[in-house]
Design an enzyme around this catalytic site. Structure first.
Site, mmCIF file in Angstrom:
data_model
loop_
_atom_site.group_PDB
_atom_site.id
_atom_site.type_symbol
_atom_site.label_atom_id
_atom_site.label_comp_id
_atom_site.label_asym_id
_atom_site.label_seq_id
_atom_site.Cartn_x
_atom_site.Cartn_y
_atom_site.Cartn_z
ATOM 1 C CG ASP A 22 12.900 34.689 -15.599
ATOM 2 O OD1 ASP A 22 14.099 35.008 -15.498
ATOM 3 O OD2 ASP A 22 12.176 34.478 -14.605
ATOM 4 C CD GLU A 89 14.806 37.048 -10.184
ATOM 5 O OE1 GLU A 89 14.980 37.480 -9.040
ATOM 6 O OE2 GLU A 89 13.821 37.369 -10.870
#
Ligand SMILES: [Zn+2]
Length: 385
Positions: A22, A89
């Site tokens: 991400d 994350e």
């Protein structure tokens, strides 16, 4: 995603390579300030441009590319390698890294080395180095994370006849007090090691101070305090990030709230910091509680004598000319903090040279960095024995 690359020798504990998929979003208002389309992955002027190129696509792509190259060559590592690619994350890793580590725990897997994103190779972040040599900042520990909510309830009323102190007054005084009383500063182990590693290569007078930190501790700490980044390495920091009160210009609000974000220095537990904050503010009208459950303590420190540090250090020395290296305290948080239960040897390192625009505008990484990064992970995979 969790991938397993079976090694030849199943009696050895595996190594783990991590990266997150991400990226942080682009603020709508900043879109026009980009030189290129932020999600196009444009290659231009010797750089790969775009959101996520430095955080954390370079590690993600380099890991996969080097594994594929070795697979094509018919290479099989001596020990098993796991690839851990979380997808959240930037939101704390709860649905990605946390779930993956639970899976590994349920399989009773312990890792001898874990590498995740972290410190970089830099020629600008550490001033005063002889011959402007690059330094590889090999992350051995990271700060903890906590947000607290401050709230003040007080009878509101009409703004034509204000009380001496309103909810907003009490809240803002508390924030000012907190900011005016910074947390205790000190060198944690990794920063002490950082200083002694670099001492021989610093210019005067830093070489003298770095070589005798017991004598010049006060002076070095003072220097550290002058830069925001360095200051964050010597203490727990606190900063208000959200503030809320009021709905109309002639109504005194009955509730004022603020969220304050803390980055915890190793040794300052979340509990200790919360107590300390209450002590500093010393006003019972300000209710202080955790904002959410996204609280993590500072990670344990990976030893500079561990095989993890030594291996990464030796690959780094082979990857770059005249490079210096040093253990390093990471001030940001990474997914690897969730892996503490399955390994004592976690290294936080992104093999790229001074990336630009991290979480910001015109984020980019040089093609040369990408080349080094590919080489770094290939060497690492070849060392899985
Ligand atoms: Zn990242």
């Amino acid at each position: 995603y969790l991938y397993k690359w079976q090694g030849k020798n199943t009696s050895l504990n595996p190594f783990i390579l991590m990266a997150h998929q991400d990226v942080v979003p682009i603020e709508e208002s900043s879109k026009e300030m980009w030189t290129v389309e932020p999600f196009a992955g444009t290659i231009k002027d010797g750089f790969i441009w775009g959101r996520g190129t430095t955080d954390d696509k370079i590690n993600l792509i380099s890991i996969m590319e080097s594994a594929e190259k070795l697979l094509k060559d018919g290479y099989q590592p001596e020990r098993t390698v796991y690839f851990v690619f979380g997808h959240d994350e930037e939101l704390g890793g709860k649905k990605g890294a946390v779930k993956i580590v639970q899976t590994l725990q349920s399989r009773h897997i312990k890792a001898d080395i874990i590498i995740d994103e972290g410190g970089i190779v830099t020629q600008i972040e550490v001033p005063g180095v002889k011959d402007n040599k690059p330094i590889a900042l090999i992350g051995t520990v990271e700060k903890g994370y906590m947000s607290l909510e401050f709230s003040v309830h007080k009878k509101g009323g009409h703004s034509s006849q204000p009380e001496e102190e309103t909810a907003i007054d009490i809240l803002t005084k508390a924030i000012v007090k907190l900011r005016a009383n910074p947390f205790e500063k000190h060198f944690v182990q990794s920063t002490q090691d950082f200083i002694s590693y670099l001492a021989p290569d610093m210019k005067f007078p830093n070489n003298m101070a770095f070589a005798n930190p017991w004598l010049f501790k006060g002076m070095i700490l003072k220097q550290y305090e002058k830069s925001n980044k360095a200051n964050a390495m010597i203490r727990t920091t606190a900063v208000p990030t959200i503030i809320n009160a009021g709905i109309k210009d002639n109504v005194i609000p009955a509730l004022a709230t603020s969220i304050v974000n803390f980055r915890l220095l190793p040794g300052d537990s979340a509990n200790y910091v919360m107590q300390k904050v209450k002590e500093i503010i010393n006003d019972e009208r300000v209710v202080i509680k955790p904002y959410d459950d996204n609280i993590s303590e500072a990670s344990p420190t990976t030893s500079i004598n561990s095989i993890a540090f030594k291996l990464v250090d030796s690959i780094v020395k082979k990857s770059y000319d005249h490079v210096l290296s040093a253990p390093f305290l990471l001030i940001g948080a990474t997914d690897s903090r969730h892996f503490t239960p399955i390994s004592d040897n976690i290294i936080k390192f992104s093999p790229m040279v001074d990336p630009i625009g991290f979480h910001g505008i015109d984020e980019r990484v040089s093609l040369e960095s990408y080349q080094h990064s590919l080489w770094f992970f290939e060497q690492f995979l070849r060392s899985c024995k």
